[in-house]
Design an enzyme around this catalytic site. Structure first.
Site, PDB file in Angstrom:
ATOM      1  N   ASN A   1       0.828  -1.191   0.000  1.00 31.13           N
ATOM      2  CA  ASN A   1       0.000   0.000   0.000  1.00 31.13           C
ATOM      3  C   ASN A   1       0.872   1.255   0.000  1.00 31.13           C
ATOM      4  O   ASN A   1       1.303   1.732   1.042  1.00 31.13           O
ATOM      5  CB  ASN A   1      -0.902  -0.031   1.235  1.00 31.13           C
ATOM      6  N   ASP A   2       1.083   1.806  -1.185  1.00 30.91           N
ATOM      7  CA  ASP A   2       1.940   2.996  -1.317  1.00 30.91           C
ATOM      8  C   ASP A   2       1.456   4.156  -0.458  1.00 30.91           C
ATOM      9  O   ASP A   2       2.243   4.948   0.041  1.00 30.91           O
ATOM     10  CB  ASP A   2       1.924   3.491  -2.775  1.00 30.91           C
ATOM     11  N   SER A   3       0.162   4.251  -0.308  1.00 31.94           N
ATOM     12  CA  SER A   3      -0.390   5.429   0.357  1.00 31.94           C
ATOM     13  C   SER A   3      -0.251   5.382   1.865  1.00 31.94           C
ATOM     14  O   SER A   3      -0.503   6.373   2.546  1.00 31.94           O
ATOM     15  CB  SER A   3      -1.870   5.573   0.028  1.00 31.94           C
TER      16      SER A   3
ATOM     17  N   THR B   1       2.489   4.972   3.248  1.00 31.68           N
ATOM     18  CA  THR B   1       3.892   5.324   3.481  1.00 31.68           C
ATOM     19  C   THR B   1       4.122   6.204   4.721  1.00 31.68           C
ATOM     20  O   THR B   1       5.035   5.949   5.498  1.00 31.68           O
ATOM     21  CB  THR B   1       4.461   6.016   2.214  1.00 31.68           C
TER      22      THR B   1
END
Ligand code: GLC
Length: 785
Positions: A467-469, A471
């Site tokens: 999940n990049d978001s 981060t």
């Protein structure tokens, strides 16, 4: 409202009005000369690589939308009227309009004032050009003298420089040479070799323009070019400024007469080569031959697996559009679409490693090659670089917690599909030197994660996990990922199974230890009703019932099932909660309640607005894992509910709400906490495409290659009495007829097997290339898969 319909027989989606809520696109070409094209002919072209070999421009986030593109203007010399069959860019009202997006081609037809113009855009198989195959018809009772103008806007080869800098506008030459315009972006500087672009025609050229400003005129746009107002070009050749490829040809038509015209938009290393390429492309009969070849290519690909189920939309998706989308997602990763601009994304290690799953049944050789390429950007320590650019061989990035772990899943699935156990022994280089067999690449991936554990002994969150978001959760360091934890456990589980099947027992010990280690950590991450998502930098649980927002996340529940670590009761409890808290009429949201406002102190780590994307949106990629997990738990009706809710064809009548193409999956739809609930984004290139195909065929319909044989274990809706799957399997064509029963029995013409596995021996005993009919009687009962 409906903007179009499926022409199932022709494998086309037919758009019946041009003003779709967003441009509805298609892909031309694959790997080589390629492009995207919208239903109003907007889009860009490139020569194998949208980043370093860009051919034409496309202006994202621009007004008017969806420009420029591959336009054909029609000018009536008698009346001075001009228009485009694609409606854009002149947007002159059409008497009829139709766009047919087919497999690898798009046909746009429009008519006005008794003239019909139709252009079929395609990239012929193996060609380094795009063919615009046009037809002009005079339906009036008068003779007509028409001028047709083609239009493209050239890009410098380096797309990023072309967008960001002004100086590329002084490093090119653009001029007419006979029946073609030549654009030379002085590509000696291009890191992936020479390229010269051209557009040529077989029609009677009476004028041209290479200068955008000469053709368009000051303070005008493609809507009302000065050349069209005048009905003629200025015959401009240029050495600087913005360049276009405009050829003006004259065609006269008797009443009822139809004439053809063609444009070739292509690339070559040197213009001297263009003569023979163009001559060949324009040979009589060539276009038909190319059309048949393109059709044969896609028919051949789709024939690798064909389903016949009681659900027409599922058939439509699996037999055509989902399979097509999966192939294009595999081909372009997240590189170029309406949402990815062909400059910053390339082929993600993580994304592409997953994308192989969508075409594994159809093209395992290409999958093996892609896996090799990706493994070669893994570091010897086990982690991997993030992005790879096939055309230039460049790669970059790194530091994410999940990238390297994706290879275990894909490699094991590849071997299950093909039986190619030798693949694990192939030596592949590391990005930083040295080489090792594939199995060691996989083991080093697990070891890397084991060497980077946090305070609770779970994988360090590092830059991000899948999940990049999320981060920002690790902005203060020390966060741990439960997603990666289950990915690690699943990797260990898969590798143990692989070693057992491959007779590599001596290697099991180390991975078994990792698996047992993971088992010991389970109590830390169970929240009572579900698994938490992470530990924050402060060591607090994230994804817990105790918080106000972000209580329950979907992914850890699905991956908990994949890991086979927790007991079935806990997994079912978690999925009861998933259905209760995350299910909507359009699919499952990522988590609930979505954060409202970005505030690290209250554990709201998502920068996105509430309900959008990874912050409580319906992230279809994640839905696919949940669907698989549900089938593994034999929650057939939940799995079907989620699968069915996500089918793009079911959005056809809701285009004004959902906005994107109803023939392909999107990455995401805005979730219920946002005022735009229902609005989709990022169609085409998404892990949803490959995983949804994988989930539907292998887990819902249940035709799943495994080590010991072909597993035949459907998890279909209760009311289905039967269905059929025809599939290529290790070089044989197998037709499987499923019928609901109380027992699980597999029958071939000679033998009968109890249970759910048809041994490979049985399949491989029939000659390569031959066909086998199988009857499968299935029941819904079963253990955790
Ligand atoms: C997008 C990215 C993918 C990422 C996912 C979740 O789909 O392409 O790499 O894992 O978003 O953030």
């Amino acid at each position: 409202m409906e903007y179009g319909y499926f022409d199932i027989g022709n494998r086309e989606y037919v758009i019946t009005r041009p003003d779709t809520p967003t441009p509805w696109i298609n892909y031309l070409g694959e790997n080589g000369f390629s492009g995207i094209i919208s239903n109003t002919a907007g889009g860009l072209s490139f020569d194998g690589d949208p980043s370093y070999r860009r051919v034409t421009r496309y202006k994202y986030n621009n007004l008017p939308v969806d420009r420029p593109g591959r336009y054909v203007y029609i000018y009536d010399a008698d009346t001075g009227d001009y228009w485009n069959p694609s409606w854009q860019p002149s947007m002159r009202k059409l008497d009829s309009y139709e766009c047919r997006h087919g497999l690898g081609y798009t046909v746009i037809t429009g008519s006005r004032s008794g003239i019909t113009a139709s252009v079929r855009y395609s990239v012929p198989v193996g060609a380094r050009y795009e063919l615009w195959d046009g037809k002009l018809m005079n339906n009036t009772d008068m003779q007509k003298t028409l001028r047709i103008f083609c239009y493209v806007e050239w890009s410098w080869f380096d797309a990023e420089r072309d967008i960001l800098c002004d100086w590329p506008r002084m490093i090119f030459r653009c001029r007419r040479n006979g029946n073609r315009i030549e654009f030379d972006p002085v590509s000696e500087q291009c890191p992936s070799g020479l390229m010269r672009s051209y557009i040529a025609t077989d029609s009677n050229v009476v004028g041209h323009d290479c200068s955008l400003s000469a053709f368009i005129g000051p303070y005008r746009s493609e809507t009302n070019p000065i050349a069209l107002e005048k009905g003629r070009c200025s015959d401009s050749d240029i050495l600087s400024d913005n360049a276009v490829g405009v050829l003006c040809s004259e065609i006269s038509l008797m009443p009822g007469e139809e004439k053809c015209f063609r444009y070739i938009l292509g690339c070559c290393d040197r213009f001297e080569e263009a003569d023979s390429i163009i001559a060949d492309a324009l040979m009589p009969g060539k276009a038909d031959e190319q059309r048949n070849k393109l059709k044969a290519k896609w028919d051949g690909y789709l024939a690798k697996q064909v389903v016949k189920t009681p659900d027409g939309d599922m058939d439509l998706m699996l037999n055509c559009w989902n399979a097509y989308q999966a192939r294009l997602t595999y081909s372009w990763s997240r590189f170029v679409s309406l949402y990815e601009r062909g400059v910053d994304r390339g082929f993600g290690f993580r994304d592409s490693m997953q994308d192989v799953l969508g075409i594994l049944h159809a093209d395992s050789e290409s999958v093996a090659e892609r896996i090799r390429q990706l493994l070669s950007i893994q570091y010897s320590a086990g982690d991997a670089k993030t992005v790879f650019y096939p055309a230039t061989g460049q790669s970059k990035g790194g530091g994410r917690s999940d990238d390297h772990l994706w290879s275990v899943f894909s490699v094991c699935e590849y071997v299950k599909e093909t039986g190619d156990f030798d693949f694990l022994g192939e030596e592949i280089s590391f990005a930083d030197g040295g080489k090792a067999p594939v199995y060691e690449h996989l083991e080093r991936a697990l070891s890397f994660t084991m060497a980077h554990l946090g305070r609770y002994g779970l994988p360090d969150f590092r830059l991000c996990d899948w999940n990049d978001s999320l981060t920002p959760i690790n902005q203060r360091g020390g966060a741990e990922s439960v997603f990666v934890f289950f990915q690690l456990a699943h990797g260990a589980y898969e590798l143990m199974r692989h070693y057992t099947a491959a007779g590599m027992r001596e290697r099991i010990g180390k991975v078994a230890e990792i698996y047992e280690y993971c088992r010991s950590k389970l109590p830390e991450i169970w929240d009572g009703k579900w698994f938490i998502r992470a530990f924050t930098s402060e060591g607090e649980r994230y994804g817990t019932d105790r918080d106000e927002y972000n209580k329950i996340f979907l992914n850890p529940q699905s991956w908990a099932v994949f890991s086979r670590l927790p007991d079935k009761e806990k997994l079912n409890t978690a999925f009861d909660e998933v259905m209760k808290n995350l299910f909507t009429e359009w699919g499952l949201v990522t988590h609930s309640p979505a954060s409202d406002g970005y505030d690290l102190d209250v554990k709201n780590f998502f920068p996105f607005a509430t309900g959008s994307r990874e912050n409580g949106g319906i992230f279809y990629h994640s839905n696919t894992w949940a669907i698989i997990a549900m089938t593994m738990l034999h929650r057939n009706s939940d799995a079907w509910k989620c699968y069915s809710a996500a089918i793009p064809a079911r959005r056809n009548a809701y285009a004004d709400l959902c906005r994107t193409e109803p023939y392909v999956y999107t990455q995401t739809m805005i979730g219920p906490t946002h005022p735009d609930f229902g609005k989709c984004s990022n169609s085409w290139l998404t892990g949803t495409a490959s995983w949804m195909y994988f989930a539907a065929t292998r887990y819902i319909l249940g035709v799943r290659p495994d080590y010991e044989g072909l597993v035949l274990e459907p998890c279909v809706p209760e009311e289905w009495k039967g269905f059929e799957v025809t599939r290529m399997c290790r070089g044989r064509k197998i037709r499987i007829m499923f019928s609901r029963s109380d027992l699980c029995i597999i029958k071939t013409h000679e033998k009968e097997y109890e249970g759910r596995v048809l041994p490979w021996d049985e399949i491989e005993s029939i000659p390569y290339g031959s066909e086998l009919d199988i009857k499968v009687f299935f029941s819904d009962e079963g253990e955790l898969k």
